[in-house]
Enzyme design. Structure first.
Site: not given
Length: 283
Positions: A50, A84, A211-212
């Site tokens: 990320s 990301d 996501h998550g």
């Protein structure tokens, strides 16, 4: 094995009706654990770095990218390298030279029209260079520096009609959607809106991304894939395994100074976490 492209892995997963896990890389141990877990499970996976991880490295992308790519190439599992949550166009433009075949460009904090314009420009840049581009529409909470957000509050979840228009206007290859998960969850208590996932799948012509996923229980992940999710992003679960193991090792040997004494068990704990998520997606 040579690096496999994210697009190739996502297309294969989508055509087979299964999920594909993407795990966040912060340290070399993360990358090694992802490769080892994928080998144990006999499944492909994505190693993703990320923009926050790059900031942690002083803004230098090349070293961590080269390390992750080297780990992937040495693995017997099919692995891809993905950049990301990229906000900076400078980092976006560094992706190709650093060896990334895919990028998630994140303009989700911008007003809708600005999000579309910025993402469309990122997609044009990426496609001219053969780079697969993911984007986000909706509000997936829990990002660093953001206030807490109710994942089911009005206006938070992704609207299917808006998502279809967004994909048409930007040309993205995959779309991260807000359906009830949140970043940085340390407990697996999220409840997803599976009806919304199915409606998004019926409306949106590109693969959907969750996501998550660290905060999503196994049965919810299986149901999400059955409803139409493809790429499943996991980060915090690895950090929880890593940090918890380091803490136990240091408590057991408070005078120890050799980092290998706690990094090796921490890497093994992350390996087990990776393999566990992959087995859920393969079941």
């Amino acid at each position: 094995m040579a690096l496999v492209s994210t697009g190739e892995l996502v297309r294969a997963a989508a055509s087979a009706g299964r999920g594909l896990a993407a795990f966040n890389v912060i340290t070399l141990e993360h990358a090694e654990a992802i490769a080892a877990g994928a080998e144990q499970a006999g499944m492909p996976a994505i190693l993703q770095i990320s923009e926050n991880a790059v900031k942690f490295r002083g803004g230098r992308l090349d070293a961590i990218a080269a390390a992750a790519a080297a780990v992937a190439r040495a693995s017997s599992a099919p692995l891809a390298l993905h950049l990301d949550h990229v906000v900076s166009t400078g980092l976006l433009h560094a992706a190709q030279e650093a060896g990334f075949g895919s990028v998630m460009f994140d303009a989700s904090k911008l007003p809708y029209a600005e999000n579309v314009a910025a993402t469309a420009a990122a997609v044009r840049w990426g496609h001219e260079r053969g780079i697969w581009v993911e984007a986000e529409l909706g509000k997936v909470g829990g990002k660093e520096g953001e206030a807490p957000l109710d994942a089911h509050a009005p206006g938070v979840r992704t609207d299917p009609a808006e998502a279809a228009a967004y994909v048409a206007d930007t040309g993205v290859d995959a779309l991260a959607v807000a359906v009830g998960s949140s970043h940085a969850m340390t407990e697996r208590t999220a409840t997803l809106d599976h009806d919304l996932i199915a409606r998004l799948r019926a409306t949106v012509p590109v693969p959907l991304v969750l996501h998550g996923s660290s905060g999503v229980p196994d049965e919810q992940i299986r149901a999400a894939v059955a409803s139409g999710m493809v790429k499943i992003n996991i980060g915090t679960a690895l950090n929880t395994a890593f940090t918890g193991t380091v803490r136990m090792c240091l408590e057991a040997e408070p005078r120890g100074v050799d980092p290998r004494k706690y990094l090796a068990p921490a890497r093994e704990a992350m390996t087990g976490t990776v393999a566990g998520f992959l087995r859920v997606l393969g079941s």
